[in-house]
Design an enzyme around this catalytic site. Structure first.
Site, mmCIF file in Angstrom:
data_model
loop_
_atom_site.group_PDB
_atom_site.id
_atom_site.type_symbol
_atom_site.label_atom_id
_atom_site.label_comp_id
_atom_site.label_asym_id
_atom_site.label_seq_id
_atom_site.Cartn_x
_atom_site.Cartn_y
_atom_site.Cartn_z
ATOM 1 C CB THR A 532 -0.947 0.011 1.218
ATOM 2 O OG1 THR A 532 -1.747 -1.161 1.158
ATOM 3 C CG2 THR A 532 -1.856 1.220 1.205
ATOM 4 C CG PHE A 534 0.210 4.879 3.474
ATOM 5 C CD1 PHE A 534 0.812 3.649 3.240
ATOM 6 C CD2 PHE A 534 -0.923 4.928 4.280
ATOM 7 C CE1 PHE A 534 0.294 2.483 3.789
ATOM 8 C CE2 PHE A 534 -1.448 3.772 4.832
ATOM 9 C CZ PHE A 534 -0.838 2.547 4.581
#
Ligand code: PEP
Ligand code: MN
Length: 635
Positions: A532, A534
């Site tokens: 992921t 960010f």
């Protein structure tokens, strides 16, 4: 021995215990852990441990089984973070240190400092006293070399490290440098270790040519017993019968040492191999093995280097190594230490700024222990986190100033773009992107302590977590009830509150650690290539410092185009003209205007002025064009 103190111990009781230990000639270290506070007492011990055990405020007394005591994991469970200048070494960072083998001239160290800094090094190395095998080889520039090294470090904003070879130089050198280096040949020079230890300064302790791991840790113990707790270990190859390389790199020493000590351990692939072409692969191997950083020799004219030319990387090779290390970092759950990361912490050099840093609050979405909190920790040290229920709440916290930064997910490699956060970015004109961080998502089956696989009847997690572990659940827990929960870390807290051994949750390691739960099965995701990304967000007024420290190479924008053939093409043409490679283009619905869309794009930019020129032209061919921020790419 380790003296575990009771949680309700009074200051007076603690002083009494320390007093008795001191009277008996013991060195005392107080260590505040997450759960307990302990006193480590080392030295020639003639005391009966029961004498201490009976004192008020003492919970228990545990002997340290290893010969190295202060360096031992038994004494301190948590990783030690060593601070060198503004740079932190240890924990979940990878720190790149680089420079020439020896400082040869002011010009040489200045040039190489600029090269390695621009490539991503955060600590500068360079020998001024060289322990050469032959007395006829270049011995280093001595104090003059230290002056040049200091000047280069100051000019390019890097703390400096250099080797000390004699106890008589220690005091003089302390005035110039940020970290002492003890070379392989001097690892067991105990008089030198004592003198250096007394300064209390950070020390990079190379492993001796023929030192066992225990001897190496005993050398660290010498430093610590004499007054420093800032020791970084460095594996640099050992002498074996193999002559194909200069030394034999002992990569397995990295995980072995990490089990035995709380001190950070880095690797030196330059001296380990002695050959330029082997340095980068072995550097990557060290990081893959868990090293907290690398120290690498780099030279702009290695053919003319006065020492270790054949093993010095060329500038472009070092640059590539840094990029490769950065790509590897999320695989091992770490982040490359870079200027922006130390920037908020770099403030801690000054006490008023230290106070500002202490007040710094970073917002994220989710419960404590969530993957987003891991992302926060990869960017900032020692900050207060503000867990928020929704993405919107996190944006609000940054907007209102109750948090200085926010760290929010933008894209997952399996789940795709997190559209909500793109939409929110366009809705908060004062909030801008200043950084990017990548986290590898590793799901674990987490249970209350003592739970066995056959006890588990129900599994809770966020629907994404459940979906990503489908194969494991079908194979290992075919009869378990699967219950979606609003948050991965939240599901861990929930089953902990119920305290029921028939329940399990799926979440990351930080959630298990934070809530004191057991990991029953590790890494149960179907596809381990799960990352992921960010964004680090802040209000516009906080951005300039982050930006200037950080040399952004990406920009994010949003815009709409007219409802006619070729309008998007016309806009993108400008990007082609300026050579701005588009890393992402996503269309999002415009709220309240059915069937109308805006585009979100991320672009590689050579520098801000070039991008600004293109941006001005882009304005003419788009509508509602917004700059959402500049940042340094992490992927
Ligand atoms: C050095 O770092 O230049 C050096 C001499 O290293 P080692 O002590 O590991 O040989
Ligand atoms: Mn060298």
């Amino acid at each position: 021995m380790i003296i575990v103190l009771k949680q309700d111990i009074t200051p007076k009781q603690k002083e009494d215990i320390k007093g008795l230990l001191k009277e008996n000639g013991l060195i005392i270290k107080e260590i505040k852990g997450k759960e307990d506070t302990v006193l480590g007492a080392v030295g020639v011990n003639r005391m009966d441990p029961r004498q201490i055990e009976l004192m008020d405020g003492v919970a228990s007394v545990v002997p340290i089984s290893k010969p190295y005591k202060l360096a031992s994991r038994e004494l301190k469970k948590e990783d030690t973070i060593v601070t060198v200048g503004g740079v932190k070494i240890g924990g979940n960072r990878v720190v790149m240190m680089a420079g020439p083998c020896a400082v040869e001239s002011e010009r040489q160290i200045m040039e190489i400092a600029r090269i390695v800094r621009d490539a991503g090094a955060v600590i500068l190395r360079g020998g001024a006293f060289k322990p050469r095998t032959s007395p006829y080889s270049f011995q280093g520039l001595g104090e003059e070399g230290l002056k040049y090294l200091r000047k280069a470090g100051d000019e390019y904003g890097m703390p400096v490290t250099t080797e000390v070879v004699s106890p008589r130089d220690v005091e003089m050198m302390a005035g110039y440098i940020d970290m002492f280096q003890i070379g392989a040949r001097n690892m067991q020079n105990f008089e030198l270790l004592k003198e250096v230890g007394k300064t209390g300064m950070p020390v990079l302790l190379k492993r001796g040519l023929s030192a066992t791991i225990e001897e190496w840790l005993m050398a660290a113990e010498y430093l610590m017993a004499n007054g420093t707790d800032q020791v970084v270990l460095c594996e640099r190859g050992i002498r074996t019968y193999e002559r194909a390389t200069r030394n034999t790199l002992d990569c397995s020493a990295i995980p072995v040492v990490q089990k035995l000590t709380h001190l950070p351990v880095i690797g030196d692939p330059s001296h380990a191999t002695g050959m330029r072409d082997l340095v980068s692969p072995m550097g990557l191997a060290l990081v893959a093995a868990g090293a907290s950083g690398l120290i690498v020799e780099v030279h702009n004219h290695p053919e003319k280097a006065l020492s270790d030319g054949p093993q010095s990387l060329l500038p472009e090779q070092f640059e590539k190594l840094v990029r490769d290390v950065q790509a590897l970092c999320p695989v091992v759950g770490k982040s490359l230490e870079s200027v922006p990361r130390i920037m908020p912490k770099g403030m801690s050099a000054d006490s008023s700024e230290q106070a500002a840093a202490e007040e710094m609050v970073v917002a994220f979405q989710g419960e404590r222990g969530a993957y987003s909190e891991l992302a926060v920790r990869n960017v900032f040290d020692d900050v207060k986190v503000l867990p928020c229920k929704t993405f919107h709440d996190a944006f609000e916290a940054v907007n209102r100033g109750s948090a200085k930064y926010g760290v929010l997910p933008i894209e997952n490699t399996l789940g795709g773009t997190i559209g909500d956060n793109i939409d929110l970015l366009t809705r908060y004109p004062n909030i801008t992107i200043v950084g990017e961080v990548q986290v590898r998502i590793i799901h674990n089956l987490i249970v209350n302590p003592g739970t066995r696989m056959e006890d588990v009847r129900t599994v809770y997690s966020h629907p994404q977590g459940l979906a990503q572990c489908k194969e494991f659940l079908e194979k290992e827990l075919p009869d378990a009830k699967i219950v979606p929960f609003f948050d991965t870390a939240g599901s861990v807290e929930y089953i902990r509150q119920l305290g029921d051994k028939s329940l399990a949750a799926i979440a990351g390691t930080p959630a298990a650690t934070y809530y004191g739960m057991d990991i029953l099965r590790e890494s149960i995701e179907t596809n381990p290539r799960n990352y992921t990304r960010f964004f680090v967000l802040t209000r516009e007024e906080n951005a300039p410092v982050f930006r200037s420290a950080n040399k952004p190479d990406r920009a994010a924008i949003s815009f709409s185009v007219a409802d006619r053939a070729g309008s998007l093409f016309d806009a993108l043409e400008i990007l082609r003209q300026y050579g701005l490679n588009m890393k992402k283009l996503e269309s999002r619905p415009i709220a309240g205007r059915p069937w109308e869309f805006f585009f979100f794009a991320e672009l590689d930019i050579p520098d801000i002025p070039t991008f600004e020129e293109a941006f001005a032209l882009l304005r003419e061919r788009t509508s509602g064009l917004k700059l959402l921020g500049y940042y340094k790419s992490a992927h």
